[in-house]
Design an enzyme around this catalytic site. Structure first.
Site, short mmCIF file in Angstrom:
data_model
loop_
_atom_site.label_atom_id
_atom_site.label_comp_id
_atom_site.label_asym_id
_atom_site.label_seq_id
_atom_site.Cartn_x
_atom_site.Cartn_y
_atom_site.Cartn_z
N GLY A 1 -1.12 -23.30 3.13
CA GLY A 1 -1.61 -24.60 2.73
C GLY A 1 -1.61 -24.93 1.28
O GLY A 1 -1.06 -24.22 0.48
N SER A 2 -2.21 -25.98 0.94
CA SER A 2 -1.74 -26.76 -0.16
C SER A 2 -2.79 -27.41 -1.04
O SER A 2 -2.96 -27.02 -2.17
CB SER A 2 -0.85 -27.84 0.41
N ARG A 3 -3.51 -28.39 -0.51
CA ARG A 3 -4.44 -29.11 -1.36
C ARG A 3 -5.60 -29.62 -0.52
O ARG A 3 -5.43 -29.99 0.64
CB ARG A 3 -3.73 -30.31 -2.02
#
Length: 230
Positions: free
Chosen positions: A199-201
């Site tokens: 994941g990311s943000r």
């Protein structure tokens, strides 16, 4: 559209491959929702390692398979945390990417999660989950400003500070966000609520009148770092 938790989020999954504790060292488990990824990888590593004993040529497959398996275990780790104090705590491990004033008076705190971070997200406040909505979108890198239109899950919590919005945003590699709870669920501050695979943000919107207690570039720890200040 509202979405439900992954069918791979059973309680036993959280206790799988738990690290042994020594004294007061925090326990580390594997994140719920990670089984479809790490089980095939570990099975491949075990099989190729066994075959290597019969024929050394299998080492060409066993070495990368074992390395990938170790990487999966590291990526999907889910350590126990002593929950921090504050009205709003960080829902994600990572680095504060941006702090933006919103037209409605709220402040958005965006936290970028690298592949080295823990990717289990936690409730920023105690309250009741009022909605969990999946929004289709792209998969550009999460550090890119265009990631605001990425695939994401939008959360709303009914809390003592009013409605709190939190958004899990997928990135270039992340293609699946796994919620752990449904709308209507009561959560305590720091409870695990979801996972962004690779994941990311994660964005948290602080209500009007709440002063930001972090700054751009600061590292955060989910369930520990306070996002607001008195």
């Amino acid at each position: 559209m509202p979405i439900s938790p992954s069918p791979h989020t059973s309680v036993p999954d959280r206790d799988a491959l738990a690290a042994p504790t020594a004294g007061r060292r925090p326990r580390v488990t594997i994140a719920r929702g990670a089984t479809p990824w790490f089980v095939p990888t570990l099975a491949t590593a075990a099989l190729t390692s066994a075959l290597t004993r019969r024929n050394g040529r299998w080492a060409l497959a066993a070495v990368p398979a074992c390395a990938l398996g170790a990487g999966m275990l590291w990526f999907f780790r889910d350590p126990e945390r002593e929950i921090g104090t504050g009205r709003v705590i960080s829902p994600a491990d990572g680095v504060v990417q941006s702090i933006d004033a919103w037209p409605d008076g709220r402040t958005r705190v965006a936290i970028f999660m690298s592949p080295l971070n823990v990717h289990v997200n936690r409730a920023p406040l105690p309250g009741t989950v009022t909605s969990v909505e999946h929004v289709a979108g792209g998969f550009v890198p999460a550090f890119n400003k265009d990631s605001d239109t990425n695939e994401r899950v939008v959360w709303h919590f009914d809390t003592e500070l009013g409605d709190i919005e939190m958004v899990q945003i997928a990135g270039a590699v992340a293609r699946r966000i796994v919620p752990y709870v449904d709308a209507g669920t009561k959560v305590e501050q720091g409870d695990r609520i979801g996972l962004i695979r690779f994941g990311s943000r994660v964005d948290t919107y602080l209500p009007a009148g709440i002063e930001v207690g972090v700054e751009v570039g600061q590292k955060t720890t989910a369930g520990v770092t306070r996002l607001d200040r008195d």
